[in-house]
Design an enzyme around this catalytic site. Structure first.
Site, PDB file in Angstrom:
ATOM      1  N   GLU A  36      66.274  -4.570  36.318  1.00 48.83           N
ATOM      2  CA  GLU A  36      65.524  -4.423  37.572  1.00 48.83           C
ATOM      3  C   GLU A  36      64.149  -5.075  37.490  1.00 48.83           C
ATOM      4  OE1 GLU A  36      66.691  -3.732  40.367  1.00 48.83           O
ATOM      5  OE2 GLU A  36      68.614  -2.912  39.745  1.00 48.83           O
ATOM      6  N   TYR A 119      59.722   1.147  43.041  1.00 46.86           N
ATOM      7  CA  TYR A 119      61.045   0.510  43.124  1.00 46.86           C
ATOM      8  C   TYR A 119      61.835   0.721  41.828  1.00 46.86           C
ATOM      9  CZ  TYR A 119      64.840  -2.666  42.906  1.00 46.86           C
ATOM     10  OH  TYR A 119      66.096  -3.152  42.727  1.00 46.86           O
ATOM     11  N   ASP A 137      63.663  -2.507  47.576  1.00 54.09           N
ATOM     12  CA  ASP A 137      63.032  -3.792  47.261  1.00 54.09           C
ATOM     13  C   ASP A 137      63.013  -4.644  48.538  1.00 54.09           C
ATOM     14  OD1 ASP A 137      65.646  -4.569  47.593  1.00 54.09           O
ATOM     15  OD2 ASP A 137      65.792  -5.712  45.731  1.00 54.09           O
TER      16      ASP A 137
HETATM   17  N1  ADE Z   1      68.312  -7.303  42.988  1.00 57.41           N
HETATM   18  C1  ADE Z   1      67.526  -6.302  42.586  1.00 57.41           C
HETATM   19  N2  ADE Z   1      68.234  -5.330  41.990  1.00 57.41           N
HETATM   20  C2  ADE Z   1      69.516  -5.749  41.991  1.00 57.41           C
HETATM   21  C3  ADE Z   1      70.709  -5.205  41.519  1.00 57.41           C
HETATM   22  N3  ADE Z   1      70.718  -4.048  40.897  1.00 57.41           N
HETATM   23  N4  ADE Z   1      71.831  -5.911  41.717  1.00 57.41           N
HETATM   24  C4  ADE Z   1      71.769  -7.092  42.343  1.00 57.41           C
HETATM   25  N5  ADE Z   1      70.698  -7.658  42.824  1.00 57.41           N
HETATM   26  C5  ADE Z   1      69.554  -7.004  42.650  1.00 57.41           C
END
Ligand code: ADE
Length: 355
Positions: A36, A119, A137
């Site tokens: 993340e 987040y 996000d």
């Molecule tokens: N963008 C941010 N977190 C994500 C996730 N867990 N899977 C795919 N895209 C992402």
């Protein structure tokens, strides 16, 4: 009025269409944390090889805590926003010291880890610990702003806060973590900046779609404008050593290596002008060996044009704030992106060492 979302349709779509991603294989809190943080401001395709390499090199929080900052930055090299890597390293050391090398499953405790924002905390609690928490996000902001046709400016902190609460209120009691991740996936693959409404499972209930105004949402004010920088870069070589600068703590390029440079106007300095500056400022007598084409380097809100010239220097005099480092040692160090490309070009020149 309470708002609702067709979570059944979203869940069915996600379970059928979701991408197979390595951090989705098992909900390991450490893998969720790393992925993340990497995914902030970076596309999945770019993150994938970095994530694999990171997990191979630092398979546990304890391994990450025991590594040197240079090694951590080297594995991160090229991902940009290096403070993220520094915070991961600091966070790992803190977790070893205070939490037995494990991520805690509570919001209050996660908040004590520097660099962990709402987040990432939401993502860890939701994806790894399966709590009823939203991870909001940019993808989720876009999806919700469009779905509910919200006029609020999503660049504002107050709107983000409001949408975080809204997202949480939309989660079902049963398997809420699936909806949390499905919202991200929908934003990343369907409800993109240019929306692909024909592929969207929520089309029939999306207010912006129904009203034919998808292109007007989300409302987002422009952030800081890009600033253009011009830099005359002095690559100075003495035998097999180069004069380089390591970014100091607190600087944008902290812990990253760069060749020294001078800010200029838009017009490129001649090699002769740069040679004179090097002599005046550092007392080094140099002679020009190679003139490189300009290299563009973007970081945060800056767009820099690097205008490098390679010089040979016969005497390795010390220069304040700079160091002479062997080429083989430099290969192990992390450079900022533009200077990394420059260093690759220098190596490709395959220059003979002076006798
Ligand atoms: N963008 C941010 N977190 C994500 C996730 N867990 N899977 C795919 N895209 C992402």
């Amino acid at each position: 009025m309470t708002k609702c979302l067709e979570t059944d349709k979203l869940k069915a779509w996600f379970l059928a269409e979701k991408r197979e991603l390595p951090w989705r294989e098992q909900a390991d809190p450490y893998a969720v944390w790393i992925s993340e943080v990497m995914l902030q401001q970076t596309q999945v395709a770019v993150v994938l090889p970095y994530f694999q390499r990171w997990m191979q090199r630092f398979p546990t929080i304890a391994d990450l805590a025991a590594a040197s900052i240079d090694e951590v930055i080297k594995v991160w090299e090229g991902l940009g926003y290096y403070s993220r890597a520094r915070y991961l390293h600091e966070g790992a050391k803190y977790l070893v010291e205070h939490f037995n090398g494990q991520l805690p499953a509570s919001e209050e405790r996660l908040k004590t880890i520097k660099g962990l924002g709402p987040y990432t905390i939401g993502a860890i609690l939701s994806f790894a610990f399966h709590q009823k928490k939203a991870a909001v996000d940019g993808n989720v902001l876009r999806v919700l702003a469009r779905y509910f046709q919200l006029e609020d400016d999503i660049a504002k902190a107050a709107t983000v806060k409001k949408l975080r609460l809204l997202a949480e209120s939309l989660l079902p009691d049963e398997e809420p973590w699936i909806i949390s991740e499905a919202l991200i996936e929908l934003g990343a693959t369907v409800c993109q900046r240019k929306a692909r409404c024909m592929e969207c499972p929520l089309r029939s209930s999306c207010l912006s779609y129904r009203n034919g105004v998808v292109d007007r949402f989300p409302v987002k004010s422009k952030g800081a404008q890009t600033e253009y920088l011009y830099r005359a870069v002095a690559v100075i070589r003495c035998q097999d050593r180069y004069l380089v600068k390591r970014g100091k703590k607190g600087e944008i390029m902290s812990d990253l290596y760069e060749f020294p440079f001078f800010p200029t106007q838009k017009e490129r300095l001649s090699s002769q002008q740069l040679r004179e500056i090097i002599q005046q400022q550092w007392g080094l007598m140099v002679c020009e060996k190679h003139h490189f084409p300009s290299i563009m380097q973007g970081f945060t809100r800056y767009q820099a044009r690097l205008d490098p010239v390679l010089f040979a220097c016969s005497e390795e005099k010390p220069v304040a704030d700079l160091e002479w480092v062997e080429q083989d040692v430099l290969k192990q160090r992390a450079f900022s992106s533009g200077h990394r490309r420059l260093f690759e070009q220098i190596q490709a020149l395959d220059l003979p060492l002076p006798a």
